[in-house]
Enzyme design. Sequence first.
Site, PDB file in Angstrom:
ATOM      1  N   ASP A  59     -92.186  17.127 -27.675  1.00 36.35           N
ATOM      2  CA  ASP A  59     -90.733  16.963 -27.643  1.00 36.35           C
ATOM      3  C   ASP A  59     -90.301  15.928 -26.613  1.00 36.35           C
ATOM      4  OD1 ASP A  59     -91.520  18.559 -25.519  1.00 36.35           O
ATOM      5  OD2 ASP A  59     -90.322  20.285 -26.078  1.00 36.35           O
TER       6      ASP A  59
ATOM      7  N   ASN B  99     -87.250  32.580 -23.271  1.00 38.96           N
ATOM      8  CA  ASN B  99     -86.676  33.220 -24.466  1.00 38.96           C
ATOM      9  C   ASN B  99     -87.629  33.133 -25.665  1.00 38.96           C
ATOM     10  OD1 ASN B  99     -86.501  30.534 -25.120  1.00 38.96           O
ATOM     11  ND2 ASN B  99     -84.278  30.489 -25.396  1.00 38.96           N
TER      12      ASN B  99
ATOM     13  N   GLU C 280     -85.683  26.687 -30.544  1.00 43.28           N
ATOM     14  CA  GLU C 280     -84.951  27.777 -29.919  1.00 43.28           C
ATOM     15  C   GLU C 280     -84.868  28.981 -30.860  1.00 43.28           C
ATOM     16  OE1 GLU C 280     -84.228  27.773 -26.926  1.00 43.28           O
ATOM     17  OE2 GLU C 280     -83.407  25.881 -26.205  1.00 43.28           O
TER      18      GLU C 280
ATOM     19  N   HIS D  41     -89.161  30.393 -26.727  1.00 46.82           N
ATOM     20  CA  HIS D  41     -89.157  29.115 -27.455  1.00 46.82           C
ATOM     21  C   HIS D  41     -90.447  28.340 -27.227  1.00 46.82           C
ATOM     22  CE1 HIS D  41     -87.327  27.031 -23.795  1.00 46.82           C
ATOM     23  NE2 HIS D  41     -88.206  26.122 -24.167  1.00 46.82           N
TER      24      HIS D  41
END
Length: 248
Positions: free
Chosen positions: A69, A138, A145, A140
Amino acid sequence: MSINISIVKDYDEMSRRAARIIADAIRNKPNLVLGLATGSTPVGCYQELIRMHKEEGLDFSRVITFNLDEYIRLPPTHPQSYRYFMDENLFRHVNIKIENTYVPDGLSADLQRTCKEFEELIKRAGGIDLQLLGIGANGHIAFNEPGSSFDFRTMVVNLSERTIKDNARFFKSIEEVPRQALSMGMGTIMEVRKIILLASGVGKAEAAAKSVEGPITTDVPASILQRHPNCIFILDEEAASKLVRKAR
Ligand code: GLP
């Protein structure tokens, strides 16, 4: 199919274990197609790979890398851009050819096209042999996400409030954190041949436990890895502390 778990004492041992797997893969296949991650978690692994290059002659000259990314509109000269991170933390310390290192171009004027081309480049390289992953608090992966489809390919993503807050520690202020990024999708990631996910510290314990032992759900993007045929999680004791079943 289930995720292989390796529980190690601490961050250093996690880093060494991951680096050894990567080094063995490079020795077995000198033109390895290696997927790389950013964040604080893989830094120790990169340091160990640099040491192996310098002291043991680990040869990166034919290795091809793809990063997961990149932030949109952060120039490669910005210390928080993932291109800058990779150059500083790995590439400029080993004998990799910089033209064989691919990080999505967050400055592109045509982001959709850049995403397509990134997928094409991976295909042309013969697919990713080994992908290193971190995990967000979380759950991810890359910038997939919670709620992202498991079929997504490389795409433009909006970062969640949680991730913006988590990543603000690297920027001068939270306002400076980009709100968007380019990211491989879970569809892209699930096609790699082998995955190593690293997690260290109690802050990752819940995400690790949910990913390994919870239901497979887009609410916890990493949970899809339960369906990957060759995936290992290397967790330090703190990151493994919420697992119900311990190491096998
Ligand atoms: C970012 C990256 C992820 C990384 C995550 C965790 O959001 N896009 O690839 O896994 O942060 O980072 P850290 O290792 O610093 O906890």
